[in-house]
Design a protein around this motif. Structure first.
Motif, PDB file in Angstrom:
ATOM      1  N   ARG A   1       3.321   3.089  17.177  1.00 42.80           N
ATOM      2  CA  ARG A   1       2.220   2.589  16.363  1.00 42.80           C
ATOM      3  C   ARG A   1       2.757   1.938  15.095  1.00 42.80           C
ATOM      4  N   LEU A   2       2.318   0.706  14.851  1.00 48.83           N
ATOM      5  CA  LEU A   2       2.707  -0.012  13.641  1.00 48.83           C
ATOM      6  C   LEU A   2       1.470  -0.279  12.792  1.00 48.83           C
ATOM      7  N   TYR A   3       1.697  -0.596  11.541  1.00 51.43           N
ATOM      8  CA  TYR A   3       0.623  -0.829  10.581  1.00 51.43           C
ATOM      9  C   TYR A   3      -0.380  -1.860  11.090  1.00 51.43           C
TER      10      TYR A   3
ATOM     11  N   GLU B   1       7.332  -5.359  13.888  1.00 53.53           N
ATOM     12  CA  GLU B   1       7.642  -5.277  12.458  1.00 53.53           C
ATOM     13  C   GLU B   1       9.108  -5.627  12.293  1.00 53.53           C
ATOM     14  N   ILE B   2       9.398  -6.459  11.296  1.00 54.11           N
ATOM     15  CA  ILE B   2      10.775  -6.918  11.086  1.00 54.11           C
ATOM     16  C   ILE B   2      11.175  -6.686   9.634  1.00 54.11           C
ATOM     17  N   THR B   3      12.370  -6.134   9.459  1.00 51.80           N
ATOM     18  CA  THR B   3      12.973  -5.876   8.157  1.00 51.80           C
ATOM     19  C   THR B   3      14.295  -6.631   8.108  1.00 51.80           C
ATOM     20  N   LEU B   4      14.619  -7.237   6.962  1.00 50.14           N
ATOM     21  CA  LEU B   4      15.858  -8.014   6.853  1.00 50.14           C
ATOM     22  C   LEU B   4      16.737  -7.560   5.691  1.00 50.14           C
TER      23      LEU B   4
ATOM     24  N   ALA C   1       0.834  -1.205   0.000  1.00 49.38           N
ATOM     25  CA  ALA C   1       0.000   0.000   0.000  1.00 49.38           C
ATOM     26  C   ALA C   1       0.868   1.254   0.000  1.00 49.38           C
ATOM     27  N   PHE C   2       2.165   1.059   0.074  1.00 49.74           N
ATOM     28  CA  PHE C   2       3.129   2.163   0.068  1.00 49.74           C
ATOM     29  C   PHE C   2       3.911   2.111  -1.239  1.00 49.74           C
TER      30      PHE C   2
ATOM     31  N   THR D   1       4.650  -6.983   9.014  1.00 50.71           N
ATOM     32  CA  THR D   1       3.903  -7.187  10.256  1.00 50.71           C
ATOM     33  C   THR D   1       2.857  -8.268  10.009  1.00 50.71           C
ATOM     34  N   VAL D   2       2.246  -8.775  11.084  1.00 56.77           N
ATOM     35  CA  VAL D   2       1.179  -9.760  10.896  1.00 56.77           C
ATOM     36  C   VAL D   2      -0.016  -9.144  10.201  1.00 56.77           C
TER      37      VAL D   2
END
Length: 135
Positions: A111-113, A119-122, A14-15, A33-34
Motif C-alpha cells: 500500500r502506497l500513499y 513511489e520513487i525516491t532519488l 503531511a509527514f 507518488t502521483v
C-alpha cells in the motif's frame, strides 16, 4: 550544514520531513507518488503513466535546486505489484541515458500513499560549479 527545502509547487509534506535535503555533494529527494501531485489521480492505475508523472516532477524538483535527474546515483522504487515491473521499467528508463542508470532497489509494497502504485525516491550527485576563470 544541510539545506532543507520544500518544492513550492507541491503541498507541504503531511509527514515530518522535507521534499529535498541538500548537502555539499548530494540532493536527497523524498519519495514521491502521483497522489502527491495535483491532477495525478487522472493517471492512477496506469503504472507507466504514474512513473512518467513522478519522474517528470522529480526532474523539475531537481531543476529547482540546480541539479539534474541525469546525475542520479541511486533510486528506490516501491511498487504495489511487482508484476508491473516491466511496464514501470520502460517508463523509468526514458529519463536516463542508455547504460547510465543509477543504482536501484525495487520492492513491492502492498500500500502506497493515496492509492498510488509507484513511489520513487532519488539520491542525486550535485554538480560542482566551474571554477572562476579569474582565479
Amino acid at each position: 550544514m544541510p539545506d532543507y527545502r520544500n518544492d513550492p509547487t507541491l503541498a507541504i509534506p503531511a509527514f515530518p520531513g522535507s521534499h529535498l535535503v541538500l548537502d555539499d555533494h548530494y540532493v536527497f529527494v523524498s519519495g514521491l507518488t502521483v497522489a502527491d501531485i495535483q491532477g495525478g489521480e487522472s493517471v492512477m492505475g496506469d503504472i507507466g503513466e504514474e512513473t512518467r508523472w513522478v519522474m517528470r516532477r522529480l526532474a523539475r524538483m531537481l531543476t529547482y535546486v540546480g541539479a539534474d535527474v541525469a546525475d542520479t546515483v541511486r533510486a528506490d522504487v516501491h511498487l504495489t505489484n511487482l508484476d508491473e515491473l516491466r511496464n514501470m521499467d520502460a517508463a523509468y528508463a526514458e529519463f536516463f541515458d542508455h547504460h547510465r542508470y543509477p543504482a536501484r532497489t525495487c520492492t513491492m509494497t502492498p500500500r502506497l500513499y493515496g492509492g498510488a502504485n509507484v513511489e520513487i525516491t532519488l539520491m542525486v550527485r550535485r554538480r560542482r560549479e566551474a571554477p572562476d576563470s579569474n582565479d
